[in-house]
Design a protein around this motif. Structure first.
Motif, mmCIF file in Angstrom:
data_model
loop_
_atom_site.group_PDB
_atom_site.id
_atom_site.type_symbol
_atom_site.label_atom_id
_atom_site.label_comp_id
_atom_site.label_asym_id
_atom_site.label_seq_id
_atom_site.Cartn_x
_atom_site.Cartn_y
_atom_site.Cartn_z
ATOM 1 N N ARG B 122 0.839 -1.208 0.000
ATOM 2 C CA ARG B 122 0.000 0.000 0.000
ATOM 3 C C ARG B 122 0.879 1.267 0.000
ATOM 4 O O ARG B 122 0.542 2.267 -0.632
ATOM 5 N N ASP B 196 -7.916 -1.951 3.222
ATOM 6 C CA ASP B 196 -8.746 -2.408 2.107
ATOM 7 C C ASP B 196 -8.737 -1.443 0.924
ATOM 8 O O ASP B 196 -8.989 -1.849 -0.204
ATOM 9 N N THR B 197 -8.502 -0.177 1.183
ATOM 10 C CA THR B 197 -8.504 0.813 0.098
ATOM 11 C C THR B 197 -7.184 1.567 0.078
ATOM 12 O O THR B 197 -6.483 1.636 1.096
ATOM 13 N N PRO B 198 -6.840 2.142 -1.090
ATOM 14 C CA PRO B 198 -5.567 2.896 -1.159
ATOM 15 C C PRO B 198 -5.512 3.984 -0.092
ATOM 16 O O PRO B 198 -6.512 4.641 0.205
ATOM 17 N N ASP B 201 -6.863 7.512 -0.607
ATOM 18 C CA ASP B 201 -8.305 7.733 -0.739
ATOM 19 C C ASP B 201 -8.951 8.163 0.576
ATOM 20 O O ASP B 201 -10.148 8.440 0.624
ATOM 21 N N HIS B 202 -8.180 8.216 1.646
ATOM 22 C CA HIS B 202 -8.741 8.553 2.954
ATOM 23 C C HIS B 202 -8.576 10.037 3.265
ATOM 24 O O HIS B 202 -7.606 10.670 2.847
#
Lengths: 461, 432
Positions: B122, B196-198, B201-202
């Motif tokens: 990641r 779970d997500t890049p 993206d947060h």
């Protein structure tokens, strides 16, 4: 003092990697009285072992909060695995950094423990004196803090040894109310390198300085807001030290130079008036022991001074062994770690502007309309050298004479622009050593300077 | 001896033998795994195994505390001796004490087991994305860690809490770079439950990177004027910390320097402001489940539509000042959103700044602040004109939160806090 279980572990060092094993103990004591109430009364210690193993320039590090030969073996193993993890996934070729001098160091400074009872008594005695002598105060805080580092450093290809760094301070913070009912405060730190008995055997010796602090607070109570704008000012020695550390020092830490700081393209160029020379001192400064002397860093490099600015020309950076190789400069002992679980980072030691030849009196007399900014509470700067310092004590200068005190204000600027405007430097030094520098980890640092006359942007209403 | 329950039993026994009937014990063990990058390369991988113990002894109304990392029998004995010596050096104080009769509870929060391979991937993805999508960003450093910990608290009042906690956190330091032009240092951080997500993206990470690129084009702000300031969520959180420290924290209530001493249940700031201190909130990864006094943490409304409803007082400060104890002394602050779209807030500014950061120290007790506006943009007639350099803002903290003209309906969380944008007028802005 730490027992040496580290040196016998050299046999565990692996070939083909560069290894540092460090036993490290931090100890702290703290007593806080707020308006006579004992709100903190604590003793703490942290002891452990760390290992840093470098494989092709990739660092693996591990630490544990235990201190046995078995723990040393475990952290060496974990650090090696971590270095191999990174090396196996690296996209670029790595390289070894050169071996260093192989000297041995013994502790220079004893760490002496003091009964907690005496620490509380000191605070209580000073607090009672303040309560008695200055009943008109809105509030008072008396804080005793003590911290020490005790390290045994063993390296595969540089120097090794046992070093100790004790320091202790008493902070007095006084708060008064302005005629409009608004609280204003001032503080002073007493103490420095060493243990309790080196500084606080006779509390009454502190009273004249506390009285001076009170008188200044009374000046500030009647103080005025500074007029915002670019002004001719005299920066006090504390402010000069803050400038040396925050606005220049951080920009010439080699890791931040690599991160794009303004110092990189200015090496060898004029960044200040020729009255300005600035050094990061290792263990001695101007013929005396530096406020917080460093003898051996945590990569095993013997500590030496680094001249950062000489006669206004930027001459050097502060390095660890890796960046020293990158920039072709000598490593000088700037890689330091705060606790056993911290890796060495490039840190300042005792960073100071050198004194000049003017007297403070002549400097004040030379200003028709400006400010004398005496004490600073805090400071910040960034990669561009843009800085901000809080000013907790200052005075107007009108027609060459000191005038009214100032309420809290802020100065700001771009370090290398502001330093070019320095046209008078005083012949005396003020040092401070009570603070921590924050850069991922805390680190005790010394900073100092003379008074400097310059042009600077001052905040206000 | 590293089992926390065994250590706790040993400490209880030592305290009992020493005749100490009032005590609090805290024990912890943790494992941190940390990946560091510099200039787009992984440079350091750290693994830290830690444990610690803390003992607070109460002897005839006197209080003393000691903490350390040595959990051997010898180390724990020394700890109890130190705590007792500290207590005996103090004067009796009726305000000393700890919570009693709280329900015993065990908490499990966040991811306890790290997936370091996935974390590495990641982070590699993050660096590649920055290089591709934000070519003017020099990513100086990433410090990315997984923390897992086990904590145990118990006191002589029968309170016992145990917590198993885990989290991923990522901190980025970067600057804008183009030719010889450099922006100031910028930073962003995020705390996560999972991978779970890049990572980009947060929260506001992408916007912060874009803003830093845009900061390479600067716009001079001449002279001094009074204008509107829009605080970004990060900057608003910073000013909120200062507000709490100056007016609502234990220190300023106890020493009497808070200017809100007699303002409980009265309006102190704009009615657009509601500020909470959370113990349970899905937006936050690890709010503190219990306090250092031994209270089960609760959600506390500090300011409700401008009205002061609570200070942040531990048990000692509460008893000392005759005020209610705050059963949450953590830092999980959340400000309620408003009803104005963030984009509309900019359109309504005649002259002012969007402030992304503030370089200035903690204001004095009077609340007066002045400092440098960092990562900030000049706005005129509702349009962003460019980034600012050497521009100071000054005013008064309480006034800043009173002169609020809008709070955004968008709320952003970094996993530890959640704040909207906030616009306020009457701030002094001075350019160089």
């Amino acid at each position: 003092m730490l027992q040496d279980i580290i040196t016998p572990q050299r046999a565990l060092f692996s070939d083909g990697v560069q290894t540092i094993l460090r036993g490290h103990e931090n100890r702290s004591r703290r007593v806080v009285l707020v308006k006579g109430n004992l709100v903190q009364n604590t003793r703490s210690h942290g002891r452990g072992i760390s290992a840093r193993v470098t494989k092709n320039g990739r660092y693996g590090f591990s630490s544990t909060a235990s201190y046995t030969a078995e723990d040393a073996r475990q952290v060496l193993k974990a650090a090696t695995e971590n270095a191999l993890f990174l090396d196996a996934r690296a996209r670029t070729p790595g390289r070894f950094y050169p071996a260093g001098e192989t000297l041995h160091f013994d502790p220079m400074l004893p760490i002496r423990d003091t009964e907690q009872k005496r620490l509380v008594e000191l605070c209580r005695t000073v607090d009672d004196h303040i309560a008695r002598a200055y009943p008109d105060l809105l509030s008072r805080n008396v804080v005793y803090t003590e911290d020490s580092q005790d390290k045994i450093i063993l390296t595969s290809d540089a120097s090794s040894g046992h070093v100790t760094y004790p320091r202790c301070y008493l902070y007095v913070i006084l708060t008064a109310q302005t005629p409009a009912g608004v609280p204003v405060e001032l503080f002073k730190a007493f103490g420095g390198l060493g243990s309790f008995d080196d500084w606080f055997d006779h509390p009454e010796a502190l009273y004249p300085e506390i009285d001076r602090l009170y008188q200044r607070l009374m000046d500030k109570k009647e103080g005025v807001f500074a007029e915002a704008g670019v002004k001719t000012v005299i920066l006090g020695g504390m402010m000069g030290g803050m400038l040396a550390h925050e606005a220049v020092g951080h920009t010439v830490e080699a890791d931040l130079v690599l991160g794009g700081s303004v110092a990189g393209p200015n090496l060898g160029k004029r960044v200040a008036s020729d009255l300005v020379t600035l050094t990061d001192f290792a263990s001695e400064a101007f013929g005396r022991r530096a406020p917080l002397p460093v003898y051996l860093d945590d990569e095993g490099t013997p500590a030496k001074d680094v001249t950062l600015i000489r006669d206004g020309i930027l001459t050097g950076f502060m390095n660890n062994r890796e960046t020293a190789q990158h920039f072709g400069m000598p490593a000088a002992g700037n890689a330091r770690a705060w606790s056993f679980s911290d890796e060495p980072l490039i840190r300042m030691r005792n960073t100071a502007v050198h004194p000049g030849t003017s007297t403070l009196e002549d400097m004040i007399a030379s200003i028709d309309d400006g400010y004398y900014l005496v004490e600073s509470g805090n400071g910040q700067a960034d990669l561009t050298g843009e800085f901000m310092f809080g000013v907790t004590l200052g005075y107007e200068i009108k027609n060459g004479k000191l005038g009214r005190a100032l309420l809290d204000t802020t100065v700001s600027g771009i370090a290398f622009d502001m330093l070019r405007t320095v046209d008078m430097v005083s012949d005396r030094m003020t040092w401070s050593s009570s603070g921590f520098c924050g850069k991922k980890q805390p680190m005790p640092v010394g900073m100092g300077g003379p008074e400097m006359r310059c042009r600077i942007s001052i905040g206000g209403r | 001896m590293t089992d926390l329950n065994t250590s706790a039993a040993f400490l209880r026994d030592l305290l009992q033998k020493a005749g100490v009937t009032g005590y609090a014990i805290e024990l912890s063990e943790s494992e941190n795994r940390e990946l560091n990058t510099e200039q787009q390369n992984f440079t350091l991988y750290r693994t830290m195994f830690n444990h610690s113990a803390s003992v607070t002894a109460y002897i005839a109304g006197r209080k003393g505390a000691a903490s350390g990392t040595d959990l051997t029998e010898e180390g724990l004995k020394e700890l109890v001796e130190d705590a007792c010596a500290a207590a005996q050096s103090a004067e009796p104080d009726d305000a000393n004490g700890y919570a009693e009769h709280e329900p015993q509870e065990t908490f499990t929060l966040g991811p306890l087991q790290p997936d370091m391979e996935r974390f590495h991937d990641r982070l590699r993805e993050l660096m590649d994305t920055v290089a591709r999508d934000y070519p003017k960003i020099l990513l100086m450093q990433i410090v990315a860690s997984h923390h897992t910990g086990h904590r145990l608290y118990e006191n002589a009042g029968g309170v016992r809490f145990e917590a198993y906690e885990g989290e991923y956190s990522v901190m980025l330091e970067y600057a804008g770079h183009e030719g010889d032009a450099t922006t100031g240092l910028a930073a962003g951080s995020i705390t996560l439950r999972d991978l779970d997500t890049p990572i980009l993206d947060h929260g506001l990470l992408r916007k912060q990177l874009r803003d830093t690129e845009d900061s390479l084009v600067t716009c001079p702000v001449g002279g001094k004027f009074t204008g509107t300031v829009i605080l970004t969520p990060d900057a608003l959180a910073y000013f909120t910390y200062m507000l709490i420290s100056n007016y609502m924290s234990a220190g300023v209530i106890m020493d009497g320097t808070s200017q809100w001493l007699d303002k409980m249940d009265t309006p102190v700031v704009s009615d657009k402001i509601t500020l909470r201190l959370q113990a349970e909130d899905d937006r936050l990864v690890l709010p503190a489940p219990f306090t250092s006094d031994g209270y089960r943490a609760e959600n506390v409304t500090l300011i409700d539509r401008g009205v002061l409803r609570a200070n942040i007082l531990n048990l000692y400060a509460a008893r000392k000042t005759g005020r209610p104890v705050t059963k949450n002394t953590g830092t999980a602050f959340v400000m309620d959103p408003g009803d104005t779209p963030a984009a509309d807030m900019i359109k309504s500014v005649r002259r002012g700044l969007i402030v992304g950061g503030f370089s200035g120290g903690q204001p004095g007790a009077n609340g007066e602040f002045s400092g440098v506006a960092k990562n900030s943009f000049y706005v005129e007639d509702g349009e962003i004109r460019g980034a600012v350099m050497e521009t100071m803002i000054s005013g008064n903290l309480a006034d800043l939160f009173t002169q609020v003209t809008a709070v955004s309906r968008e709320l952003f969380s970094d996993g530890t806090l959640a704040f909207p944008y906030m616009a306020c007028e009457g701030i002094t802005i001075s350019g160089n």
